[in-house]
Design an enzyme around this catalytic site. Structure first.
Site, short mmCIF file in Angstrom:
data_model
loop_
_atom_site.label_atom_id
_atom_site.label_comp_id
_atom_site.label_asym_id
_atom_site.label_seq_id
_atom_site.Cartn_x
_atom_site.Cartn_y
_atom_site.Cartn_z
CE1 TYR A 1 -3.58 -2.52 0.50
CE2 TYR A 1 -4.66 -0.52 1.05
CZ TYR A 1 -4.97 -1.85 0.59
OH TYR A 1 -5.88 -2.44 0.66
CE LYS B 1 1.29 -17.64 -2.83
NZ LYS B 1 0.55 -19.22 -2.83
CG ASP C 1 -2.60 -20.24 -1.47
OD1 ASP C 1 -1.95 -20.44 -0.54
OD2 ASP C 1 -1.93 -20.86 -2.37
CG ASP D 1 -8.05 -4.53 1.58
OD1 ASP D 1 -8.86 -4.23 2.20
OD2 ASP D 1 -8.05 -4.61 0.25
CG ASP E 1 -13.78 -6.71 2.17
OD1 ASP E 1 -13.57 -6.07 3.40
OD2 ASP E 1 -14.30 -6.27 1.32
#
Ligand code: IPM
Ligand code: MG
Length: 354
Positions: A140, A190, A222, A246, A250
C-alpha cells in the site's frame, strides 16, 4: 475529560456515528467516564467545505484526542476526482498521520444470526476470530510507478516492502492480544513465493519466542482464504500484512452474517481510530435504515482499547446481543418472523438495554 473526535464522513456515516455517540453518552453517564465529543469532517464532506479530503487542522485535532470515532467516506459524486482529492485519501492521511499501524477486525458469529451467514450453520457456529492487519506498510505504501514505457510497452508496478521493526511491532501486538483471548496466533503470508513474506515469517518466529504461552502456526494466504470458509472456528488471532489483511478481513466479515455488524480498531502510536468496516452506502444514506451496530461496537472497542474501560465496553456488547436475542433486526439482517427496525429505533433499544 476524555476527548473524542467524531468524524461522521459521508453517506450513512452521519447517521451511524450519531447513533454511536448517543450510546456512548448513555454509557458515559452510567460509568462516570467524563467524555467530551468534538466533530471534524473528512472525505467528500471535507472536500466540499475545504477543497481537501482531510485538513491538517482535522488531523491535528485527532492527534491531540484520546480516541477517534470514524463513520465512513466515499460516494459516486467524488469518484471522478483526481486520486489526491478522493475521499479514500482521508483514510490514508489518518492512517499515516496517526501512525495507525495495526488494524483489528473481529468477526464473531452471534448465535442469533447464525442463519444469516452465507455458510452452513454447523460450519460457522461458535466462530470468534480477530484479524490483526498491518496498516501502514507493505504494498500500500511501497514505491510505485503509475506508468512507464519499457521496450515500447507500457507497464506499472507496486512494491511489497517490510522492515524488521514494522513486522516486530504488529506481531507483538497480535501475541499480546491473543493472550487476552484463546492464546492462538496464525500468521498468514506467501513465504513460498515472496521475499517480504519470508522475512515476515522469520520475524514472527523470533518474536514468538517471547510468548511461549501462545500457540503459533503459519498458513499461506491462499490456504488461509480456503480455511476461513472451511473451518473458521479454528482461528483465534490471525496476523498478516496490509494487503492480505484487506482481502481476508472482507472474507471474514461476511461469515458473521452481516458486514453491518463488524467493528474495527486501528491502533496508533498517538491516537487510535475506531470505525465500522462497511462503507458509506450512499444508496441508503438519509433513509434511516442503516445498521448502526458496527459503529456502536466500534465505540465499545474505543472504550476498551483507548480509555481502558472494559466493563463499559462489555455492557455495550451485551446490549447489542440482547437486542438481537429479542428479535430486533435492521434491514440488512432482517428475515421473516423478526421485528424490523430502523437506525433510530435500534439506537433507542440498545440504549435501553444499557
Ligand atoms: C479497508 C478498505 C480500504 C483499504 C480502501 C477503502 C482503501 O478496503 O479499510 O479495508 O484497502 O484499506
Ligand atoms: Mg478493505
Amino acid at each position: 475529560m476524555k476527548k473524542i473526535i467524531v468524524i461522521p464522513g459521508d453517506g450513512i456515516g452521519q447517521e451511524i456515528t450519531a447513533s454511536a455517540v448517543k450510546v456512548l453518552r448513555k454509557v458515559d453517564a452510567k460509568f462516570n467516564i467524563g467524555m467530551e465529543f468534538d466533530y471534524r469532517d473528512a472525505g467528500g464532506t471535507s472536500y466540499e467545505k475545504f477543497g481537501t479530503p482531510l485538513t491538517d487542522e482535522a488531523l491535528d485535532a485527532c492527534k491531540k484526542a484520546d480516541g477517534v470515532l470514524f463513520g465512513a467516506v466515499g460516494g459516486k459524486k467524488w469518484d471522478s476526482l483526481p486520486v489526491h482529492l478522493r475521499p479514500e485519501k482521508a483514510i490514508f492521511g489518518l492512517r499515516k498521520g496517526l501512525g495507525l499501524f495495526a488494524n483489528l477486525r473481529p468477526t464473531k458469529v452471534y448465535p442469533e444470526l447464525v442463519n444469516s451467514s452465507p455458510l452452513k450453520p454447523e460450519l460457522v457456529g461458535g466462530s470468534d476470530l480477530l484479524i490483526v492487519r498491518e496498516l501502514v506498510g507493505g504494498i500500500y505504501f511501497g514505491p510505485r510507478c503509475e506508468s512507464e514505457t519499457k521496450d515500447g510497452v507500457e507497464q506499472a508496478w507496486d512494491t511489497e516492502i517490510y522492515s524488521v521493526p514494522e513486522i516486530e511491532r504488529i506481531t507483538r501486538l497480535a501475541f499480546e492480544t491473543a493472550r487476552l483471548r484463546r492464546g492462538k496466533v496464525t500468521s498468514v503470508d506467501k513465504a513460498n513465493v515472496l521475499a517480504a513474506s519470508r522475512l515476515w515469517r522469520k520475524v514472527v518466529v523470533d518474536v514468538a519466542k517471547n510468548f511461549p504461552d501462545v500457540e503459533l502456526n503459519h498458513l499461506y494466504v491462499d490456504n488461509a482464504a480456503m480455511q476461513l470458509v472451511l473451518n473458521p472456528a479454528q482461528f483465534d488471532v490471525i496476523v498478516t500484512n496490509n494487503i492480505f489483511g484487506d482481502i481476508l478481513s472482507d472474507e471474514a466479515a461476511v461469515i458473521g452474517g452481516s458486514i453491518g455488524l463488524m467493528p474495527s480498531a486501528s491502533i496508533g502510536e498517538l491516537t487510535s481510530l475506531y470505525e465500522p468496516i462497511h462503507g458509506s452506502a450512499p444508496d441508503i444514506a438519509g433513509k434511516g435504515i442503516a445498521n448502526p451496530m458496527g459503529t456502536i461496537l466500534s465505540a465499545a472497542m474505543l472504550l476498551r482499547y483507548s480509555l481502558n474501560r472494559s466493563a463499559a465496553a462489555a455492557v455495550i456488547e451485551t446490549a447489542i446481543e440482547r437486542t438481537l436475542a429479542d428479535g430486533y433486526r435492521t434491514a440488512d439482517i432482517f428475515t421473516d418472523g423478526f421485528k424490523r427496525i430502523g437506525t433510530d429505533e435500534a439506537t433507542e433499544i440498545i440504549c435501553n438495554n444499557i
